[in-house]
Scaffold this motif. Structure first.
Motif, PDB file in Angstrom:
ATOM      1  N   GLU A  91       0.823  -1.207   0.000  1.00 23.28           N
ATOM      2  CA  GLU A  91       0.000   0.000   0.000  1.00 23.28           C
ATOM      3  C   GLU A  91       0.856   1.255   0.000  1.00 23.28           C
ATOM      4  N   ALA A  92       1.980   1.218   0.746  1.00 26.65           N
ATOM      5  CA  ALA A  92       2.853   2.387   0.842  1.00 26.65           C
ATOM      6  C   ALA A  92       3.736   2.552  -0.387  1.00 26.65           C
ATOM      7  N   GLY A  93       3.744   1.585  -1.282  1.00 29.11           N
ATOM      8  CA  GLY A  93       4.562   1.684  -2.484  1.00 29.11           C
ATOM      9  C   GLY A  93       6.046   1.584  -2.205  1.00 29.11           C
ATOM     10  N   VAL A  94       6.423   0.724  -1.237  1.00 32.16           N
ATOM     11  CA  VAL A  94       7.838   0.556  -0.909  1.00 32.16           C
ATOM     12  C   VAL A  94       8.559  -0.079  -2.098  1.00 32.16           C
ATOM     13  N   ASP A  95       9.714   0.497  -2.457  1.00 33.40           N
ATOM     14  CA  ASP A  95      10.470   0.049  -3.628  1.00 33.40           C
ATOM     15  C   ASP A  95      11.607  -0.910  -3.270  1.00 33.40           C
ATOM     16  N   LEU A  96      12.249  -0.681  -2.120  1.00 31.59           N
ATOM     17  CA  LEU A  96      13.364  -1.520  -1.696  1.00 31.59           C
ATOM     18  C   LEU A  96      13.170  -1.950  -0.244  1.00 31.59           C
ATOM     19  N   LEU A  97      13.482  -3.215   0.030  1.00 33.97           N
ATOM     20  CA  LEU A  97      13.515  -3.747   1.393  1.00 33.97           C
ATOM     21  C   LEU A  97      14.953  -4.154   1.685  1.00 33.97           C
ATOM     22  N   LEU A  98      15.579  -3.497   2.664  1.00 35.07           N
ATOM     23  CA  LEU A  98      16.951  -3.819   3.049  1.00 35.07           C
ATOM     24  C   LEU A  98      16.937  -4.514   4.403  1.00 35.07           C
ATOM     25  N   ALA A  99      17.632  -5.643   4.514  1.00 37.25           N
ATOM     26  CA  ALA A  99      17.665  -6.391   5.770  1.00 37.25           C
ATOM     27  C   ALA A  99      18.954  -7.196   5.851  1.00 37.25           C
ATOM     28  N   GLY A 100      19.111  -7.906   6.968  1.00 36.47           N
ATOM     29  CA  GLY A 100      20.272  -8.760   7.182  1.00 36.47           C
ATOM     30  C   GLY A 100      19.847 -10.062   7.825  1.00 36.47           C
ATOM     31  N   HIS A 101      20.451 -10.363   8.989  1.00 33.05           N
ATOM     32  CA  HIS A 101      20.074 -11.484   9.859  1.00 33.05           C
ATOM     33  C   HIS A 101      20.586 -12.837   9.389  1.00 33.05           C
ATOM     34  N   ASN A 102      20.502 -13.134   8.104  1.00 36.60           N
ATOM     35  CA  ASN A 102      20.861 -14.462   7.609  1.00 36.60           C
ATOM     36  C   ASN A 102      22.342 -14.608   7.265  1.00 36.60           C
ATOM     37  N   HIS A 103      23.106 -13.514   7.306  1.00 35.96           N
ATOM     38  CA  HIS A 103      24.537 -13.517   6.979  1.00 35.96           C
ATOM     39  C   HIS A 103      24.797 -13.977   5.546  1.00 35.96           C
ATOM     40  N   LEU A 104      23.834 -13.733   4.668  1.00 32.10           N
ATOM     41  CA  LEU A 104      23.955 -14.101   3.261  1.00 32.10           C
ATOM     42  C   LEU A 104      23.476 -12.935   2.393  1.00 32.10           C
TER      43      LEU A 104
END
Length: 285
Positions: A183-196
């Motif tokens: 709904e917000a029109g997010v273009d990029l999702l940046l994350a980590g956690h998996n070390h990959l």
């Protein structure tokens, strides 16, 4: 064009000082518009580990670098039960950032960080309904022409975590969160956690919107999962994103291969027109 260095999973307390120094030098050399650090600053949320992480951030900021940070599950005490449940992020707020959901506006890009670390879920992440409303409200106030970027420690999806085909656990309230980013029109999702390090397309999951998912590996930790330390160099311009992985090579970080993506309506294509088709798990019930 906005230039972002995306670091994650520093794990001070289980880090290599050579890598920390090399990362700081690369940040100075690149001088990006923003340094994003998507959680797990420490290994066990101990004071001395936060002090080391805080000194690293101070060095970056005193060199003139803007930093957007969110906590990770390792930034909440594990063995100190009272602190874990009564004041889980007090040390994070003191040494890293008092703001748990920071926001930065850059020319051409709006970046929001959301805290997904929780005392009760231990290693897994969660997004509250209040945070979901905050995502909608925050991006609704931004320039509609800006690329909208959401930063979390935990991936919103059940992404691959090993060579055997196993997948991690998505955040709690995943369906509501995915509806909000669509709904917000997010273009990029940046994350980590998996070390990959990896890239995926949220459009492969029905109702998840058009976001390009960019995962960072661990930048400075000695805890690796089948690949060496790395971080992402991201260039964002209108409907175009370039992701370059900087990898540790013997005694320095060096640029590896780049992937370029163009937004085609409600999905992303690799440069040349090939759709992003990495396999990710669907929405959990």
């Amino acid at each position: 064009m906005a230039r972002i260095l995306h670091l994650s999973d520093l794990h001070f307390g289980a880090h290599d000082p050579k890598l920390v120094e090399a990362v700081a030098c690369r940040v100075d050399e690149e001088h990006p518009d923003l340094v994003v650090i998507s959680g797990d600053f420490t290994q066990r949320a101990r004071t001395e580990q936060f002090r080391d992480a805080g000194r690293f951030l101070t060095r970056l900021r005193e060199a003139g670098h803007e930093v957007l940070a969110v906590p990770g599950n390792h930034d909440i005490p594990l063995y100190n039960v009272l602190r874990r449940f009564l004041s889980p992020l007090t040390r994070y707020r003191k040494y890293i950032d008092d703001t748990l959901c920071p926001f930065h506006d850059l020319p051409g890009a709006s970046i929001l960080g959301i805290n997904t670390a929780r005392s009760a879920t231990f290693k897994d992440g969660s997004i509250s309904h209040e945070q979901i409303r905050f995502i909608r409200d925050t991006f609704a106030k931004t320039d509609p022409d800006n690329v909208r970027i959401l930063v979390t420690h935990h991936p919103l999806f059940a992404l691959p975590v090993g060579d055997g085909g196993e997948h991690g656990v998505p955040v709690h309230h995943q369906q509501d969160a995915l509806a909000a980013i669509a709904e917000a029109g997010v273009d990029l999702l940046l994350a980590g956690h998996n070390h990959l390090a990896s890239t995926h397309a949220s459009s492969l999951v029905h109702g998840a919107g058009r976001a390009l998912i960019v995962q960072a590996g661990t930048a400075t930790s000695t805890r690796v999962r089948g690949e060496g330390q790395s971080f992402n160099h991201i260039e964002v311009e209108a409907n175009h994103v370039k992701v370059t992985i900087e990898t540790w090579q013997d005694d320095r970080f060096a640029r590896g291969d780049s992937q370029c993506f163009d937004r085609n309506g409600e999905h992303w294509d690799l440069d040349g027109g090939e759709p992003v088709n990495e396999v990710i798990e669907g929405v959990t019930q």
